[in-house]
Design a protein around this motif. Sequence first.
Motif, PDB file in Angstrom:
ATOM      1  N   GLN A  48      22.458 -30.167  -2.764  1.00 50.01           N
ATOM      2  CA  GLN A  48      21.002 -30.203  -2.719  1.00 50.01           C
ATOM      3  C   GLN A  48      20.454 -31.447  -3.400  1.00 50.01           C
ATOM      4  O   GLN A  48      19.462 -32.042  -2.946  1.00 50.01           O
ATOM      5  CB  GLN A  48      20.424 -28.947  -3.377  1.00 50.01           C
ATOM      6  CG  GLN A  48      20.859 -27.650  -2.746  1.00 50.01           C
ATOM      7  CD  GLN A  48      20.350 -27.504  -1.331  1.00 50.01           C
ATOM      8  OE1 GLN A  48      19.355 -28.083  -0.958  1.00 50.01           O
ATOM      9  NE2 GLN A  48      21.050 -26.712  -0.529  1.00 50.01           N
ATOM     10  N   ASN A  49      21.069 -31.885  -4.495  1.00 45.59           N
ATOM     11  CA  ASN A  49      20.598 -33.090  -5.181  1.00 45.59           C
ATOM     12  C   ASN A  49      20.893 -34.345  -4.379  1.00 45.59           C
ATOM     13  O   ASN A  49      20.107 -35.300  -4.395  1.00 45.59           O
ATOM     14  CB  ASN A  49      21.243 -33.172  -6.565  1.00 45.59           C
ATOM     15  CG  ASN A  49      20.791 -32.049  -7.479  1.00 45.59           C
ATOM     16  OD1 ASN A  49      21.258 -30.927  -7.360  1.00 45.59           O
ATOM     17  ND2 ASN A  49      19.876 -32.338  -8.387  1.00 45.59           N
ATOM     18  N   TRP A  92      18.699 -26.838  -7.358  1.00 46.73           N
ATOM     19  CA  TRP A  92      18.817 -28.268  -7.618  1.00 46.73           C
ATOM     20  C   TRP A  92      18.242 -28.649  -8.990  1.00 46.73           C
ATOM     21  O   TRP A  92      18.611 -29.682  -9.556  1.00 46.73           O
ATOM     22  CB  TRP A  92      18.055 -29.066  -6.554  1.00 46.73           C
ATOM     23  CG  TRP A  92      16.578 -28.756  -6.529  1.00 46.73           C
ATOM     24  CD1 TRP A  92      15.961 -27.779  -5.816  1.00 46.73           C
ATOM     25  CD2 TRP A  92      15.553 -29.422  -7.275  1.00 46.73           C
ATOM     26  NE1 TRP A  92      14.616 -27.784  -6.068  1.00 46.73           N
ATOM     27  CE2 TRP A  92      14.334 -28.784  -6.955  1.00 46.73           C
ATOM     28  CE3 TRP A  92      15.547 -30.495  -8.164  1.00 46.73           C
ATOM     29  CZ2 TRP A  92      13.117 -29.173  -7.509  1.00 46.73           C
ATOM     30  CZ3 TRP A  92      14.345 -30.883  -8.721  1.00 46.73           C
ATOM     31  CH2 TRP A  92      13.145 -30.240  -8.392  1.00 46.73           C
ATOM     32  N   SER A  99      19.647 -31.456 -11.870  1.00 46.85           N
ATOM     33  CA  SER A  99      18.873 -32.640 -12.245  1.00 46.85           C
ATOM     34  C   SER A  99      18.511 -32.641 -13.719  1.00 46.85           C
ATOM     35  O   SER A  99      18.251 -33.699 -14.301  1.00 46.85           O
ATOM     36  CB  SER A  99      17.595 -32.711 -11.402  1.00 46.85           C
ATOM     37  OG  SER A  99      16.774 -31.582 -11.639  1.00 46.85           O
ATOM     38  N   SER A 144      20.912 -23.094  -3.063  1.00 46.51           N
ATOM     39  CA  SER A 144      19.694 -23.897  -2.953  1.00 46.51           C
ATOM     40  C   SER A 144      19.240 -24.509  -4.262  1.00 46.51           C
ATOM     41  O   SER A 144      18.265 -25.265  -4.268  1.00 46.51           O
ATOM     42  CB  SER A 144      18.558 -23.027  -2.376  1.00 46.51           C
ATOM     43  OG  SER A 144      18.931 -22.458  -1.135  1.00 46.51           O
ATOM     44  N   SER A 184      29.031 -27.507  -4.425  1.00 47.03           N
ATOM     45  CA  SER A 184      28.060 -26.446  -4.138  1.00 47.03           C
ATOM     46  C   SER A 184      28.760 -25.155  -3.722  1.00 47.03           C
ATOM     47  O   SER A 184      28.347 -24.059  -4.125  1.00 47.03           O
ATOM     48  CB  SER A 184      27.102 -26.895  -3.030  1.00 47.03           C
ATOM     49  OG  SER A 184      26.288 -27.970  -3.466  1.00 47.03           O
ATOM     50  N   MET A 200      26.973 -34.005  -9.002  1.00 45.89           N
ATOM     51  CA  MET A 200      25.784 -33.453  -8.377  1.00 45.89           C
ATOM     52  C   MET A 200      26.150 -32.588  -7.178  1.00 45.89           C
ATOM     53  O   MET A 200      27.017 -32.948  -6.380  1.00 45.89           O
ATOM     54  CB  MET A 200      24.849 -34.576  -7.931  1.00 45.89           C
ATOM     55  CG  MET A 200      24.196 -35.325  -9.081  1.00 45.89           C
ATOM     56  SD  MET A 200      23.089 -34.252 -10.013  1.00 45.89           S
ATOM     57  CE  MET A 200      22.557 -35.364 -11.313  1.00 45.89           C
TER      58      MET A 200
END
Length: 315
Positions: A251-252, A235, A239, A233, A102, A248
């Motif tokens: 957030q995921n 996600w 996904s 933020s 991230s 990932m």
Amino acid sequence: MWEPRQDTEPVRRKAPRRWAAPPRPAWEEEPSKAGLAGKGLALTIACLAVVFPLWIVIVTSLSSRKTIDEAGGLVMVPKGITFIAYRELLNGGQVTRAAIISILVTLVGTLFSMAVSVLCAYGLSRVGSLAHRWILMVLLATMFFSAGLIPTYLLVQSLGLTDSYLALILPSALSVFNILVLRSFFMGISQELIDAARIDGAGDFRVLWQIVMPLSRAVLAVITLFYAVGYWSAWFNASLYLNDQDMMPLQNVMIQLVQKQEAPVGLSQAIRTGQLSGLAIQMAVMVMALLPVAVLSPFVQKHFKKGMLTGAVKG
């Protein structure tokens, strides 16, 4: 001949204090005590509505399993502080890897988005640039019309970006709203400064780098925060375009913890043996996800009025 009295002393005015309220216009009445009390009560309630949930999340993340069991869930009053949840999350497992992903996606994506947005906004702000009106109309059209989710997914798939970190950056790299705010702010810069730089032999890139951008620090700081918060933020793209769980972002992983009640790899055993509480892990991940935004926002807050509002109104 009349002479002024020697004992008359000049009237000395007190300097206004820094914390004093600005002078009111002549047509505005002084607020009543009831009005001031009502405003104070409303602000207090609003602050508590924001701070109280954050307090519960932080206290629960720092509580032991025994304290959480005694409270029956979320903890409001701390009874001993322990950092075991954070220590286990940052021991090099899935959460640590997701946090690093991230951070890297946010840094690279923000730099790329700001570079393209600034160049695009500066070109559109120069009257007489090549096809700037048509490009502006196309950008405005994308704010009201979009191809949809399926065509976007097919485009990303055809470009070979699935299961790639570029899929987390390129589909959401630009915001037309941010470009319009930058353009409006750039148009408000004095044309005489730019003409003087051109007389001295400066090109477009030098004018942008040495004149326009230093004068636009406020709006650049605000737009940078907007892009950074958006990448941090995000996600949905992960996904949709990523199938590998090891890729990932944070957030995921937080969604897996909160919604699916799935513990990250390496923590399931600690939760089953009673060393950790699953609720403390969830709250700790939430704190980790909120911490960067909460730290950066106060430093950019002073630029919101000058950068965001001025850039949205000018032009």
